[in-house]
Design a protein around this motif. Structure first.
Motif, PDB file in Angstrom:
ATOM      1  N   ILE A  61       0.860  -1.175   0.000  1.00  0.00           N
ATOM      2  CA  ILE A  61       0.000   0.000   0.000  1.00  0.00           C
ATOM      3  C   ILE A  61       0.902   1.233   0.000  1.00  0.00           C
ATOM      4  O   ILE A  61       1.717   1.400   0.909  1.00  0.00           O
ATOM      5  CB  ILE A  61      -0.925   0.006   1.230  1.00  0.00           C
ATOM      6  CG1 ILE A  61      -1.828  -1.230   1.197  1.00  0.00           C
ATOM      7  CG2 ILE A  61      -1.754   1.278   1.292  1.00  0.00           C
ATOM      8  CD1 ILE A  61      -2.701  -1.411   2.397  1.00  0.00           C
ATOM      9  N   ASN A  62       0.760   2.067  -1.014  1.00  0.00           N
ATOM     10  CA  ASN A  62       1.589   3.283  -1.147  1.00  0.00           C
ATOM     11  C   ASN A  62       3.086   2.968  -1.038  1.00  0.00           C
ATOM     12  O   ASN A  62       3.816   3.609  -0.298  1.00  0.00           O
ATOM     13  CB  ASN A  62       1.207   4.334  -0.102  1.00  0.00           C
ATOM     14  CG  ASN A  62      -0.112   4.984  -0.419  1.00  0.00           C
ATOM     15  OD1 ASN A  62      -0.581   4.928  -1.543  1.00  0.00           O
ATOM     16  ND2 ASN A  62      -0.715   5.587   0.571  1.00  0.00           N
ATOM     17  N   ASP A  63       3.539   1.959  -1.744  1.00  0.00           N
ATOM     18  CA  ASP A  63       4.944   1.528  -1.771  1.00  0.00           C
ATOM     19  C   ASP A  63       5.462   1.082  -0.414  1.00  0.00           C
ATOM     20  O   ASP A  63       6.665   1.033  -0.185  1.00  0.00           O
ATOM     21  CB  ASP A  63       5.851   2.630  -2.339  1.00  0.00           C
ATOM     22  CG  ASP A  63       5.528   2.930  -3.789  1.00  0.00           C
ATOM     23  OD1 ASP A  63       5.151   1.978  -4.517  1.00  0.00           O
ATOM     24  OD2 ASP A  63       5.638   4.099  -4.202  1.00  0.00           O
ATOM     25  N   ARG A  64       4.575   0.759   0.523  1.00  0.00           N
ATOM     26  CA  ARG A  64       4.958   0.201   1.817  1.00  0.00           C
ATOM     27  C   ARG A  64       4.479  -1.240   1.868  1.00  0.00           C
ATOM     28  O   ARG A  64       3.357  -1.554   1.460  1.00  0.00           O
ATOM     29  CB  ARG A  64       4.305   0.980   2.966  1.00  0.00           C
ATOM     30  CG  ARG A  64       4.867   2.360   3.145  1.00  0.00           C
ATOM     31  CD  ARG A  64       4.178   3.142   4.244  1.00  0.00           C
ATOM     32  NE  ARG A  64       3.841   2.340   5.405  1.00  0.00           N
ATOM     33  CZ  ARG A  64       2.785   2.573   6.190  1.00  0.00           C
ATOM     34  NH1 ARG A  64       1.978   3.576   5.927  1.00  0.00           N
ATOM     35  NH2 ARG A  64       2.548   1.811   7.241  1.00  0.00           N
ATOM     36  N   THR A  65       5.324  -2.139   2.380  1.00  0.00           N
ATOM     37  CA  THR A  65       4.953  -3.535   2.509  1.00  0.00           C
ATOM     38  C   THR A  65       4.417  -3.780   3.910  1.00  0.00           C
ATOM     39  O   THR A  65       5.082  -3.482   4.900  1.00  0.00           O
ATOM     40  CB  THR A  65       6.162  -4.446   2.247  1.00  0.00           C
ATOM     41  OG1 THR A  65       6.671  -4.165   0.948  1.00  0.00           O
ATOM     42  CG2 THR A  65       5.776  -5.908   2.320  1.00  0.00           C
ATOM     43  N   LEU A  66       3.204  -4.327   3.977  1.00  0.00           N
ATOM     44  CA  LEU A  66       2.546  -4.608   5.251  1.00  0.00           C
ATOM     45  C   LEU A  66       2.192  -6.086   5.317  1.00  0.00           C
ATOM     46  O   LEU A  66       1.739  -6.661   4.329  1.00  0.00           O
ATOM     47  CB  LEU A  66       1.262  -3.779   5.371  1.00  0.00           C
ATOM     48  CG  LEU A  66       1.365  -2.287   5.108  1.00  0.00           C
ATOM     49  CD1 LEU A  66      -0.013  -1.674   5.006  1.00  0.00           C
ATOM     50  CD2 LEU A  66       2.157  -1.629   6.200  1.00  0.00           C
ATOM     51  N   PHE A  67       2.382  -6.693   6.475  1.00  0.00           N
ATOM     52  CA  PHE A  67       2.015  -8.088   6.685  1.00  0.00           C
ATOM     53  C   PHE A  67       0.876  -8.130   7.696  1.00  0.00           C
ATOM     54  O   PHE A  67       0.927  -7.460   8.723  1.00  0.00           O
ATOM     55  CB  PHE A  67       3.199  -8.894   7.216  1.00  0.00           C
ATOM     56  CG  PHE A  67       4.329  -8.979   6.241  1.00  0.00           C
ATOM     57  CD1 PHE A  67       4.333  -9.938   5.254  1.00  0.00           C
ATOM     58  CD2 PHE A  67       5.378  -8.087   6.312  1.00  0.00           C
ATOM     59  CE1 PHE A  67       5.374 -10.010   4.350  1.00  0.00           C
ATOM     60  CE2 PHE A  67       6.427  -8.152   5.411  1.00  0.00           C
ATOM     61  CZ  PHE A  67       6.419  -9.116   4.422  1.00  0.00           C
ATOM     62  N   GLY A  68      -0.145  -8.897   7.409  1.00  0.00           N
ATOM     63  CA  GLY A  68      -1.263  -8.998   8.331  1.00  0.00           C
ATOM     64  C   GLY A  68      -2.428  -9.749   7.722  1.00  0.00           C
ATOM     65  O   GLY A  68      -2.295 -10.440   6.718  1.00  0.00           O
ATOM     66  N   LYS A  69      -3.577  -9.591   8.360  1.00  0.00           N
ATOM     67  CA  LYS A  69      -4.794 -10.280   7.932  1.00  0.00           C
ATOM     68  C   LYS A  69      -5.865  -9.252   7.584  1.00  0.00           C
ATOM     69  O   LYS A  69      -6.029  -8.265   8.295  1.00  0.00           O
ATOM     70  CB  LYS A  69      -5.311 -11.168   9.057  1.00  0.00           C
ATOM     71  CG  LYS A  69      -4.350 -12.269   9.442  1.00  0.00           C
ATOM     72  CD  LYS A  69      -4.910 -13.097  10.575  1.00  0.00           C
ATOM     73  CE  LYS A  69      -3.949 -14.210  10.922  1.00  0.00           C
ATOM     74  NZ  LYS A  69      -4.496 -15.090  11.969  1.00  0.00           N
ATOM     75  N   ARG A  81      -5.418  -6.111  10.102  1.00  0.00           N
ATOM     76  CA  ARG A  81      -4.796  -6.339  11.405  1.00  0.00           C
ATOM     77  C   ARG A  81      -3.331  -6.701  11.155  1.00  0.00           C
ATOM     78  O   ARG A  81      -3.036  -7.718  10.544  1.00  0.00           O
ATOM     79  CB  ARG A  81      -5.509  -7.459  12.149  1.00  0.00           C
ATOM     80  CG  ARG A  81      -4.999  -7.688  13.553  1.00  0.00           C
ATOM     81  CD  ARG A  81      -5.780  -8.784  14.262  1.00  0.00           C
ATOM     82  NE  ARG A  81      -7.219  -8.582  14.236  1.00  0.00           N
ATOM     83  CZ  ARG A  81      -7.895  -7.860  15.126  1.00  0.00           C
ATOM     84  NH1 ARG A  81      -7.255  -7.282  16.116  1.00  0.00           N
ATOM     85  NH2 ARG A  81      -9.204  -7.732  15.028  1.00  0.00           N
ATOM     86  N   HIS A  82      -2.421  -5.853  11.624  1.00  0.00           N
ATOM     87  CA  HIS A  82      -0.993  -6.044  11.376  1.00  0.00           C
ATOM     88  C   HIS A  82      -0.366  -7.023  12.346  1.00  0.00           C
ATOM     89  O   HIS A  82      -0.591  -6.935  13.552  1.00  0.00           O
ATOM     90  CB  HIS A  82      -0.235  -4.711  11.509  1.00  0.00           C
ATOM     91  CG  HIS A  82      -0.599  -3.733  10.448  1.00  0.00           C
ATOM     92  ND1 HIS A  82      -0.146  -3.836   9.166  1.00  0.00           N
ATOM     93  CD2 HIS A  82      -1.403  -2.647  10.471  1.00  0.00           C
ATOM     94  CE1 HIS A  82      -0.633  -2.851   8.453  1.00  0.00           C
ATOM     95  NE2 HIS A  82      -1.402  -2.114   9.209  1.00  0.00           N
ATOM     96  N   LYS A  83       0.412  -7.939  11.814  1.00  0.00           N
ATOM     97  CA  LYS A  83       1.228  -8.862  12.607  1.00  0.00           C
ATOM     98  C   LYS A  83       0.501  -9.398  13.830  1.00  0.00           C
ATOM     99  O   LYS A  83       1.040  -9.424  14.928  1.00  0.00           O
ATOM    100  CB  LYS A  83       2.533  -8.193  13.014  1.00  0.00           C
ATOM    101  CG  LYS A  83       3.412  -7.896  11.822  1.00  0.00           C
ATOM    102  CD  LYS A  83       4.794  -7.559  12.265  1.00  0.00           C
ATOM    103  CE  LYS A  83       5.657  -7.308  11.063  1.00  0.00           C
ATOM    104  NZ  LYS A  83       7.014  -7.070  11.398  1.00  0.00           N
ATOM    105  N   VAL A  99      -1.605  -7.724  -3.487  1.00  0.00           N
ATOM    106  CA  VAL A  99      -1.885  -8.602  -2.348  1.00  0.00           C
ATOM    107  C   VAL A  99      -1.330  -9.981  -2.683  1.00  0.00           C
ATOM    108  O   VAL A  99      -1.543 -10.483  -3.789  1.00  0.00           O
ATOM    109  CB  VAL A  99      -3.401  -8.737  -2.086  1.00  0.00           C
ATOM    110  CG1 VAL A  99      -3.674  -9.673  -0.933  1.00  0.00           C
ATOM    111  CG2 VAL A  99      -4.032  -7.388  -1.835  1.00  0.00           C
ATOM    112  N   ASP A 100      -0.603 -10.580  -1.748  1.00  0.00           N
ATOM    113  CA  ASP A 100      -0.114 -11.955  -1.891  1.00  0.00           C
ATOM    114  C   ASP A 100      -0.493 -12.742  -0.648  1.00  0.00           C
ATOM    115  O   ASP A 100      -0.297 -12.274   0.469  1.00  0.00           O
ATOM    116  CB  ASP A 100       1.406 -11.993  -2.050  1.00  0.00           C
ATOM    117  CG  ASP A 100       1.863 -11.432  -3.376  1.00  0.00           C
ATOM    118  OD1 ASP A 100       1.187 -11.674  -4.382  1.00  0.00           O
ATOM    119  OD2 ASP A 100       2.894 -10.734  -3.391  1.00  0.00           O
ATOM    120  N   ILE A 101      -1.020 -13.940  -0.833  1.00  0.00           N
ATOM    121  CA  ILE A 101      -1.349 -14.817   0.296  1.00  0.00           C
ATOM    122  C   ILE A 101      -0.078 -15.567   0.676  1.00  0.00           C
ATOM    123  O   ILE A 101       0.513 -16.252  -0.161  1.00  0.00           O
ATOM    124  CB  ILE A 101      -2.476 -15.792  -0.053  1.00  0.00           C
ATOM    125  CG1 ILE A 101      -3.747 -15.014  -0.373  1.00  0.00           C
ATOM    126  CG2 ILE A 101      -2.704 -16.765   1.081  1.00  0.00           C
ATOM    127  CD1 ILE A 101      -4.883 -15.878  -0.851  1.00  0.00           C
TER     128      ILE A 101
END
Length: 104
Positions: A61-69, A81-83, A99-101
């Motif tokens: 999102i906006n060139d930022r990588t986020l991990f979550g659900k 929900r992050h981490k 988005v990648d699962i």
């Protein structure tokens, strides 16, 4: 008395079948995230039933990588929900790039 060997299925064959099935399932899982656009994948994730476990995803999102659900999607907003934290953050659908699962 002669003893005759009888061929019976052994554990090796069972494991080979299980490994083949795992490879087939794993290759299918990889195709899920690459065959859909980000918007379609978010729509599918938001339609999961309440009792189903939510998969861990990688969102860009906006060139930022986020991990979550993905917790839910309302109109043009995503709630992620992050981490595995307790707090849910809101993002706009227009900001989503991919988005990648990662894990079911």
């Amino acid at each position: 008395m002669d003893v005759k060997k009888v061929s019976m299925p052994c554990a090796d064959r069972k494991q080979t079948i299980q490994n083949t099935l795992k490879r087939h399932i794993n290759s299918h899982e990889k195709n899920i995230s690459t065959s859909y656009t980000a918007e379609e994948l978010v729509e599918l994730l938001s339609r999961l039933p309440a009792f189903a476990p939510k998969p861990v995803c990688k969102f860009i999102i906006n060139d930022r990588t986020l991990f979550g659900k993905l917790e839910q999607k309302k109109e043009s907003s995503l709630f992620i929900r992050h981490k595995f934290g307790e707090k849910v953050f809101q993002y706009q659908m227009e900001q989503l790039q991919s988005v990648d699962i990662l894990k079911y």
